[in-house]
Design an enzyme around this catalytic site. Structure first.
Site, PDB file in Angstrom:
ATOM      1  N   LYS A  93      -2.897 103.755  20.558  1.00 34.89           N
ATOM      2  CA  LYS A  93      -1.636 103.932  19.838  1.00 34.89           C
ATOM      3  C   LYS A  93      -1.559 102.963  18.662  1.00 34.89           C
ATOM      4  O   LYS A  93      -2.178 101.901  18.702  1.00 34.89           O
ATOM      5  CB  LYS A  93      -0.453 103.620  20.768  1.00 34.89           C
ATOM      6  CG  LYS A  93      -0.171 104.652  21.833  1.00 34.89           C
ATOM      7  CD  LYS A  93       1.030 104.218  22.685  1.00 34.89           C
ATOM      8  CE  LYS A  93       1.336 105.212  23.790  1.00 34.89           C
ATOM      9  NZ  LYS A  93       1.829 106.516  23.313  1.00 34.89           N
ATOM     10  N   ARG A 103       0.374 113.109  32.318  1.00 35.28           N
ATOM     11  CA  ARG A 103       0.190 114.397  33.009  1.00 35.28           C
ATOM     12  C   ARG A 103      -1.032 114.357  33.925  1.00 35.28           C
ATOM     13  O   ARG A 103      -1.090 115.071  34.911  1.00 35.28           O
ATOM     14  CB  ARG A 103       0.122 115.524  31.962  1.00 35.28           C
ATOM     15  CG  ARG A 103      -1.048 115.442  31.031  1.00 35.28           C
ATOM     16  CD  ARG A 103      -0.840 116.252  29.748  1.00 35.28           C
ATOM     17  NE  ARG A 103       0.057 115.585  28.798  1.00 35.28           N
ATOM     18  CZ  ARG A 103       0.413 116.086  27.624  1.00 35.28           C
ATOM     19  NH1 ARG A 103      -0.036 117.261  27.228  1.00 35.28           N
ATOM     20  NH2 ARG A 103       1.231 115.423  26.825  1.00 35.28           N
TER      21      ARG A 103
HETATM   22  N1  BES Z   1       4.068 107.370  27.404  1.00 36.14           N
HETATM   23  C1  BES Z   1       3.868 108.255  26.318  1.00 36.14           C
HETATM   24  C2  BES Z   1       5.151 108.979  25.900  1.00 36.14           C
HETATM   25  C3  BES Z   1       6.250 108.129  25.347  1.00 36.14           C
HETATM   26  C4  BES Z   1       6.378 107.947  23.991  1.00 36.14           C
HETATM   27  C5  BES Z   1       7.206 107.569  26.167  1.00 36.14           C
HETATM   28  C6  BES Z   1       7.414 107.205  23.475  1.00 36.14           C
HETATM   29  C7  BES Z   1       8.240 106.833  25.664  1.00 36.14           C
HETATM   30  C8  BES Z   1       8.355 106.642  24.302  1.00 36.14           C
HETATM   31  C9  BES Z   1       2.835 109.313  26.679  1.00 36.14           C
HETATM   32  O1  BES Z   1       1.842 108.917  27.548  1.00 36.14           O
HETATM   33  C10 BES Z   1       2.158 109.707  25.405  1.00 36.14           C
HETATM   34  O2  BES Z   1       1.482 108.905  24.847  1.00 36.14           O
HETATM   35  N2  BES Z   1       2.371 110.952  24.988  1.00 36.14           N
HETATM   36  C11 BES Z   1       1.788 111.453  23.795  1.00 36.14           C
HETATM   37  C12 BES Z   1       1.183 112.787  24.105  1.00 36.14           C
HETATM   38  C13 BES Z   1       0.266 113.294  23.038  1.00 36.14           C
HETATM   39  C14 BES Z   1      -0.975 112.445  22.941  1.00 36.14           C
HETATM   40  C15 BES Z   1      -0.114 114.724  23.369  1.00 36.14           C
HETATM   41  C16 BES Z   1       2.894 111.577  22.757  1.00 36.14           C
HETATM   42  O3  BES Z   1       4.032 111.895  23.120  1.00 36.14           O
HETATM   43  O4  BES Z   1       2.628 111.308  21.593  1.00 36.14           O
HETATM   44 MN    MN Z   2       0.210 107.999  26.517  1.00 36.58          MN
END
Ligand code: BES
Ligand code: MN
Ligand code: ZN
Length: 489
Positions: A272, A346
């Site tokens: 990230k 997931r």
């Molecule tokens: N934990 C994150 C989602 C999240 C984002 C929670 C912001 C709280 C605040 C999750 O694991 C994630 O990274 N999701 C990605 C999915 C994508 C890679 C398909 C996302 O939402 O960008």
């Molecule tokens: Mn994630």
């Protein structure tokens, strides 16, 4: 906090502060009118002379009114009388409590039975939630926490039995939220998967729950390739925890709650960006919610069976981390091509959802900070609910509305499964950007065919809606209220 009902005349109550309310019409509530008479019309004179308009959330502290034992009266505006909603009452009381909490007030008295047209038992369920929410601060690492004086809360009311029950429900929900927030606010250098295991063990001990913890070896035996894939890049090993509360008949099918417990989500190899990455310590809020719900259920001794399942891991980049392009075999046998290691929630959930089958559940509800896309869809104050059963989704939304822990029913658009198909495996772990919360839910839908299931994407509500970096304790109220409403149905 200690809560009690009292019946004294308002002007004689020995307390540090009394909360009374008024609408924009400036007519005093029944309770406030009694107080007004006892104080030689001090309240109505104040309404005449001051700039208090009764607007929603307007608060004014009056001190040392003649003829009144309490040194403080807190006048709270409820807004327009004919537009009462639960949200409105909560906003007004929140403003009042935020003031109370900063003052040297030990004993607070609510004189609010005629507060609104809303049912009294709703008010008594909601108030402890609001009080504990205002009172809460995460102090574990603060050498000088803010001072907090409040210890006692009284209600001047005709305390019917259903009010006592409602109060007990509200207190249990507030305790559940507290458990959830205390765990969620812990930083990821302390709260790693083992810490969640230990917290669950403590809860099991204090609340007489059965607990079972699977380590890596046990998960390997069960072929939990997806959960293990996510966990393999971290120094801190993953676990799968299950807790069970037995308040119902021996053979009654349990409500199963599954909570995402990623103690830190760096994104893994698909790392990230740095901005806000620290908030990913909250990626275990689903797990924290499950513990909070179990605490509340156990405290209320609800006559049902409940199982909590927590898959917990840390998502890190390293030489042993799983990579984009890897293919994982889930416990269900379905294979998954990893396109993005940041779509890890997931993956740990799908194995936990397959594991849930062995409990022969009545329903399974998973709770997860699953996607940024749900925040884009619904903004900062709503959870998104997906379900393979419309009644379940409807009941959850209704339970949330009642307790002002709001959620919205989102569609499981089956055709969108096309968006995350894979050439090499049965599916990939992520689709395109658009509809990201829906494709994440659809991924889980591939693992929940054996039972009625709902998925709550709580990414937007994990912290307070005002942007403060503080866990919210949501959606514990929604879920406990759902169970309460199931019992009353
Ligand atoms: N934990 C994150 C989602 C999240 C984002 C929670 C912001 C709280 C605040 C999750 O694991 C994630 O990274 N999701 C990605 C999915 C994508 C890679 C398909 C996302 O939402 O960008
Ligand atoms: Mn994630
Ligand atoms: Zn995550």
């Amino acid at each position: 906090m200690h809560y009690q009902f009292g019946h004294q005349a308002l002007n004689q109550v020995e307390t540090d502060c009394i909360i009374v309310t008024s609408f924009t019409d400036k007519n005093l509530s029944i309770e406030a009118t009694t107080l007004d008479k006892a104080t030689n019309q001090a309240l109505s004179k104040h309404l005449d002379l001051s700039d208090f308009k009764g607007e929603l959330g307007q608060v004014q502290m009056l001190v040392h009114l003649p003829g009144c034992q309490s040194p403080r009266i807190l006048l709270v505006g409820l807004g327009e009388k004919d537009k009462q909603t639960r949200m409105q009452v909560c906003k007004a009381l929140k403003a009042a409590l935020n003031l109370v909490i900063t003052q040297p007030i030990k004993h607070l008295t609510f004189a609010i039975e005629s507060l609104t047209s809303l049912p009294a038992n709703w008010i008594f369920k909601q108030i402890p939630i609001l009080v504990e929410d205002a009172y809460y601060q995460f102090t574990a690492y603060k050498s000088k926490p803010k001072s907090r004086c409040l210890t006692d809360v009284s209600f001047i009311a005709t305390s019917a039995k259903n009010n006592q029950n409602a109060l007990a429900e509200g207190v249990a929900i507030a305790h559940g939220m507290h458990t959830s927030r205390e765990l969620a606010n812990q930083p990821a250098n302390v709260c790693h998967p083992k810490y969640i295991v230990e917290t669950a063990e403590q809860l099991a001990k204090s609340h007489k729950l059965a607990i079972d913890v699977l380590d890596v070896a046990a998960m390997k035996k069960l072929n939990m390739g997806a959960l293990l894939g996510v966990g393999q890049g971290s120094q801190n090993a993953p676990y799968l925890i299950s807790l069970s509360y037995k308040g119902g008949a021996k053979d009654a099918a349990p409500y199963v709650f599954v909570g995402k417990g990623i103690t830190f989500d760096s994104g893994g190899i698909s790392i990230k960006p740095a901005d806000h990455m620290e908030e990913m310590k909250y990626d275990m809020c689903g797990a924290a919610t499950v513990l909070g719900v179990l605490r509340a259920v156990a405290e209320l001794k609800l006559p049902i069976n409940v199982v909590g399942i927590i898959p917990t891991a840390e998502n890190m980049p390293s030489g042993s981390a799983y990579r984009p392009g890897d293919i994982l075999t889930s416990m269900s046998g379905q294979t998954i091509e990893v396109i993005n290691t940041d779509a890890e929630g997931r993956l740990i959930l799908c194995d936990a959802l397959t594991y849930a089958e062995r409990f022969k559940p009545k329903t399974v509800i998973d709770i997860a900070t699953l996607t940024g896309a749900i925040v884009v869809s619904l903004g900062p104050d709503y959870s998104g609910i997906f379900a393979n059963d419309d009644t379940l989704a409807h009941d959850l939304v209704k339970a949330g509305d009642d307790i002002v822990d709001r959620a919205w029913h989102m569609p499981l658009v089956q055709e969108y499964k096309e968006l995350f198909k894979s050439e090499a495996a049965d599916m990939s772990n992520c689709g395109p950007r658009w509809g990201g919360a829906i494709t994440a839910a659809l991924f889980l839908d591939n693992f929940t065919k054996a039972y009625t299931w709902a998925h709550i994407d709580m990414a937007a509500v994990m912290t307070k809606a005002d942007g403060a970096k503080d866990a919210s304790g949501r959606p514990v109220p929604l879920l406990v209220n759902y169970l309460l409403q199931q019992l009353k149905a």
